[in-house]
Motif scaffolding. Structure first.
Motif, PDB file in Angstrom:
ATOM      1  N   UNK A 149      -4.335  28.944  32.566  1.00 54.65           N
ATOM      2  CA  UNK A 149      -3.354  27.862  32.710  1.00 54.65           C
ATOM      3  C   UNK A 149      -2.591  27.670  31.406  1.00 54.65           C
ATOM      4  N   UNK A 150      -3.325  27.635  30.304  1.00 56.16           N
ATOM      5  CA  UNK A 150      -2.692  27.455  28.997  1.00 56.16           C
ATOM      6  C   UNK A 150      -1.754  28.607  28.687  1.00 56.16           C
ATOM      7  N   UNK A 151      -2.172  29.820  28.981  1.00 57.60           N
ATOM      8  CA  UNK A 151      -1.328  30.995  28.724  1.00 57.60           C
ATOM      9  C   UNK A 151      -0.025  30.931  29.535  1.00 57.60           C
ATOM     10  N   UNK A 152      -0.132  30.571  30.807  1.00 56.94           N
ATOM     11  CA  UNK A 152       1.053  30.486  31.652  1.00 56.94           C
ATOM     12  C   UNK A 152       2.003  29.403  31.147  1.00 56.94           C
ATOM     13  N   UNK A 153       1.451  28.256  30.808  1.00 53.40           N
ATOM     14  CA  UNK A 153       2.288  27.140  30.357  1.00 53.40           C
ATOM     15  C   UNK A 153       2.929  27.458  29.007  1.00 53.40           C
ATOM     16  N   UNK A 154       2.191  28.078  28.106  1.00 51.10           N
ATOM     17  CA  UNK A 154       2.779  28.482  26.823  1.00 51.10           C
ATOM     18  C   UNK A 154       3.901  29.503  27.037  1.00 51.10           C
ATOM     19  N   UNK A 155       3.731  30.383  28.018  1.00 53.54           N
ATOM     20  CA  UNK A 155       4.798  31.328  28.356  1.00 53.54           C
ATOM     21  C   UNK A 155       6.048  30.600  28.828  1.00 53.54           C
ATOM     22  N   UNK A 156       5.860  29.536  29.607  1.00 57.05           N
ATOM     23  CA  UNK A 156       7.001  28.746  30.076  1.00 57.05           C
ATOM     24  C   UNK A 156       7.713  28.083  28.903  1.00 57.05           C
ATOM     25  N   UNK A 168      10.044  30.335  27.114  1.00 61.85           N
ATOM     26  CA  UNK A 168      11.268  30.621  27.867  1.00 61.85           C
ATOM     27  C   UNK A 168      12.223  29.426  27.890  1.00 61.85           C
ATOM     28  N   UNK A 169      11.685  28.217  27.911  1.00 56.23           N
ATOM     29  CA  UNK A 169      12.539  27.028  27.933  1.00 56.23           C
ATOM     30  C   UNK A 169      13.225  26.781  26.581  1.00 56.23           C
ATOM     31  N   UNK A 170      12.536  27.037  25.490  1.00 54.17           N
ATOM     32  CA  UNK A 170      13.087  26.712  24.168  1.00 54.17           C
ATOM     33  C   UNK A 170      14.418  27.393  23.870  1.00 54.17           C
ATOM     34  N   UNK A 171      14.535  28.724  24.052  1.00 58.95           N
ATOM     35  CA  UNK A 171      15.828  29.355  23.754  1.00 58.95           C
ATOM     36  C   UNK A 171      16.959  28.841  24.644  1.00 58.95           C
ATOM     37  N   UNK A 172      16.625  28.401  25.845  1.00 60.78           N
ATOM     38  CA  UNK A 172      17.636  27.870  26.762  1.00 60.78           C
ATOM     39  C   UNK A 172      18.021  26.438  26.408  1.00 60.78           C
ATOM     40  N   UNK A 218      11.217  21.889  28.822  1.00 63.74           N
ATOM     41  CA  UNK A 218      10.265  22.000  27.715  1.00 63.74           C
ATOM     42  C   UNK A 218       9.342  20.787  27.661  1.00 63.74           C
ATOM     43  N   UNK A 219       9.909  19.604  27.837  1.00 67.14           N
ATOM     44  CA  UNK A 219       9.099  18.387  27.824  1.00 67.14           C
ATOM     45  C   UNK A 219       8.083  18.354  28.952  1.00 67.14           C
ATOM     46  N   UNK A 220       8.506  18.781  30.156  1.00 63.16           N
ATOM     47  CA  UNK A 220       7.588  18.815  31.301  1.00 63.16           C
ATOM     48  C   UNK A 220       6.432  19.771  31.033  1.00 63.16           C
ATOM     49  N   UNK A 221       6.756  20.924  30.458  1.00 62.71           N
ATOM     50  CA  UNK A 221       5.725  21.917  30.199  1.00 62.71           C
ATOM     51  C   UNK A 221       4.787  21.453  29.091  1.00 62.71           C
ATOM     52  N   UNK A 222       5.338  20.861  28.037  1.00 59.39           N
ATOM     53  CA  UNK A 222       4.493  20.332  26.962  1.00 59.39           C
ATOM     54  C   UNK A 222       3.568  19.234  27.491  1.00 59.39           C
ATOM     55  N   UNK A 223       4.084  18.406  28.384  1.00 57.84           N
ATOM     56  CA  UNK A 223       3.292  17.345  29.008  1.00 57.84           C
ATOM     57  C   UNK A 223       2.134  17.957  29.806  1.00 57.84           C
TER      58      UNK A 223
END
Length: 177
Positions: A98-105, A108-112, A118-123
């Motif tokens: 789960x952590x690996x998948x979310x960190x991958x997200x 991908x969100x940061x450069x965009x 990014x906030x949803x994923x960090x949450x």
């Protein structure tokens, strides 16, 4: 694409979860070799399966959706698939996955510059790591609040801030003992 949109419309209109239409869309897209359409349909069908208490099936679908989104070069949609995959792995008890998948997200969100994504994923990530690393969870939650405060999503910003406050209280209470 039409079937995927129809499945989404059925779900939004309260006329069922649209799973049958989305399953047809996946099958049709596979048959004609439409990887983009298949990725879209799987990205929509995976969360349906998660809500229907079929997290293993959701994880399989969302893994495929993420792979297809990466293959066709749609980073934002891949990030969303990874975020939902993180939820599915979390429900299954696979915290590391789960952590690996979310960190991958997040990557991908940061450069965009998608602060909401990014906030949803960090949450989500802060909730995922809470059990193993409370200090990291608070740090991630604080970053989520900062990102979300730059968006229009006041409800999620308040929810993230409340979670961080609760985490801080629990850490403080445990160090006081």
């Amino acid at each position: 694409m039409v079937l995927t949109n129809l499945g989404t419309a059925l779900r939004a209109g309260g006329l069922g979860d649209g799973s049958d239409v989305l399953e047809e869309a996946v099958s049709l897209c596979r048959d004609i070799g439409d990887k983009r359409g298949e990725g879209i349909a799987l990205s929509n069908l995976g969360p349906n399966r998660l809500q229907a208490d079929a997290p293993a099936e959701a994880a399989r679908m969302l893994t495929r959706a993420s792979d297809l989104r990466e293959e066709v070069g749609h980073a934002h949609a891949q990030a969303k698939a990874l975020m939902n995959l993180g939820k599915a792995w979390g429900v299954l008890g696979f915290t590391d996955r789960a952590t690996e998948a979310v960190r991958g997200a997040i990557t991908l969100y940061r450069p965009a510059r998608d602060r909401h994504g990014e906030g949803r994923v960090l949450f989500l990530l802060s909730s995922t790591v809470w059990a193993t690393d409370p200090e990291e969870a608070i740090s991630l939650g604080t970053a989520a609040v900062a990102a979300l405060s730059e968006t229009d999503d006041e409800a999620l910003t308040e929810q993230a801030a409340a979670l961080v406050a609760t985490m801080q209280e629990r850490v403080s209470a445990s160090t006081d003992q």
